[in-house]
Design a protein around this motif. Structure first.
Motif, mmCIF file in Angstrom:
data_model
loop_
_atom_site.group_PDB
_atom_site.id
_atom_site.type_symbol
_atom_site.label_atom_id
_atom_site.label_comp_id
_atom_site.label_asym_id
_atom_site.label_seq_id
_atom_site.Cartn_x
_atom_site.Cartn_y
_atom_site.Cartn_z
ATOM 1 N N GLU A 35 3.236 12.034 4.322
ATOM 2 C CA GLU A 35 2.801 13.418 4.505
ATOM 3 C C GLU A 35 3.783 14.192 5.379
ATOM 4 O O GLU A 35 4.116 15.347 5.095
ATOM 5 N N LEU A 36 4.269 13.531 6.418
ATOM 6 C CA LEU A 36 5.233 14.190 7.307
ATOM 7 C C LEU A 36 6.555 14.440 6.597
ATOM 8 O O LEU A 36 7.165 15.499 6.759
ATOM 9 N N ALA A 37 7.001 13.471 5.805
ATOM 10 C CA ALA A 37 8.255 13.637 5.065
ATOM 11 C C ALA A 37 8.141 14.815 4.106
ATOM 12 O O ALA A 37 9.066 15.623 3.984
ATOM 13 N N HIS A 38 6.998 14.926 3.461
ATOM 14 C CA HIS A 38 6.769 16.041 2.538
ATOM 15 C C HIS A 38 6.738 17.367 3.302
ATOM 16 O O HIS A 38 7.344 18.348 2.885
ATOM 17 N N ARG A 39 6.026 17.399 4.431
ATOM 18 C CA ARG A 39 5.908 18.618 5.229
ATOM 19 C C ARG A 39 7.273 19.107 5.732
ATOM 20 O O ARG A 39 7.553 20.289 5.723
ATOM 21 N N HIS A 40 8.130 18.160 6.147
ATOM 22 C CA HIS A 40 9.429 18.531 6.706
ATOM 23 C C HIS A 40 10.547 18.484 5.660
ATOM 24 O O HIS A 40 11.711 18.707 6.004
ATOM 25 N N ASP A 41 10.189 18.161 4.423
ATOM 26 C CA ASP A 41 11.129 18.142 3.306
ATOM 27 C C ASP A 41 12.324 17.232 3.582
ATOM 28 O O ASP A 41 13.485 17.629 3.464
ATOM 29 N N VAL A 42 12.021 15.999 4.019
ATOM 30 C CA VAL A 42 13.049 14.992 4.248
ATOM 31 C C VAL A 42 12.616 13.707 3.554
ATOM 32 O O VAL A 42 11.427 13.499 3.297
ATOM 33 N N PRO A 43 13.566 12.806 3.256
ATOM 34 C CA PRO A 43 13.187 11.521 2.657
ATOM 35 C C PRO A 43 12.316 10.700 3.609
ATOM 36 O O PRO A 43 12.372 10.861 4.836
ATOM 37 N N LEU A 44 11.529 9.810 3.044
ATOM 38 C CA LEU A 44 10.592 9.000 3.813
ATOM 39 C C LEU A 44 11.305 8.193 4.898
ATOM 40 O O LEU A 44 10.861 8.160 6.052
ATOM 41 N N ASN A 45 12.418 7.546 4.548
ATOM 42 C CA ASN A 45 13.133 6.742 5.542
ATOM 43 C C ASN A 45 13.715 7.601 6.649
ATOM 44 O O ASN A 45 13.810 7.164 7.794
ATOM 45 N N THR A 46 14.096 8.824 6.348
ATOM 46 C CA THR A 46 14.571 9.737 7.386
ATOM 47 C C THR A 46 13.445 10.040 8.358
ATOM 48 O O THR A 46 13.652 10.072 9.578
#
Length: 180
Positions: free
Chosen positions: A151-162
């Motif tokens: 959810e955070l990766a989606h919210r901040h528009d970054v890859p999951l591992n990032t």
């Protein structure tokens, strides 16, 4: 392997009452959704019960699902996660009658503990302010709002591992700051 398009198609067919599509969706997604429920509840029996509730909700609400560019698994996982959280909250809230409650001591912290907690909160807030704004927001989302890495990766528009790296490094910086 079941694709996003396959899952969207199955959900669409379920909306029309197609039992075979429902069985196919169950076969394709139940293991993943059970894992989500089990991770939240940490109790196999409760997770199994919640998984059944999730598929009842899917059957009833498939017509409300709209393919909006997001993965249909995101919708299914959200339904599973929210249902599991609801079950967990219900477990934590036992019903007490007024006679039982009246004999309990006040659990609120005293003035000294409240002052210590306020001081610690201010220290944490100051350390969070030292982080880059996006990373501080991710830490707040993960540890205060209970958001998942995805959810955070989606919210901040970054890859999951990032996102995982952001959180790990941010927590290291917070630890360093708090130890000063």
């Amino acid at each position: 392997m079941t694709t996003t398009t396959d899952i969207e198609f199955m959900i669409g067919r379920i909306a029309t009452g197609d039992r075979q599509a429902f069985l196919s969706l169950y076969d394709a997604t139940s293991a993943k959704l059970f894992g989500v429920c089990l991770r939240v509840l940490d109790d196999r029996a409760d997770a199994e019960d919640v998984l059944q509730e999730v598929f009842v909700k899917v059957w009833r609400n498939a017509g409300h699902y709209t393919a909006n560019g997001l993965s249909p698994m995101t919708w299914l996982i959200t339904v599973a996660r929210n249902s599991a959280i609801d079950r967990k909250r219900a477990r934590k809230a036992p019903a007490y009658d007024i006679d039982t409650v009246s004999g309990l001591a006040d659990g609120a912290p005293g003035p000294e503990m409240a002052a210590i907690a306020a001081s610690e909160a201010a220290r944490i807030g100051a350390c969070l302010a030292e982080l880059e704004a996006a990373r501080a927001g991710a830490v707040r989302g993960a540890y205060l709002d209970g958001m998942s890495y995805a959810e955070l990766a989606h919210r901040h528009d970054v890859p999951l591992n990032t996102m995982r790296t952001w959180l790990r490094r941010s927590l290291q910086k917070l630890r360093e700051c708090l130890s000063r």
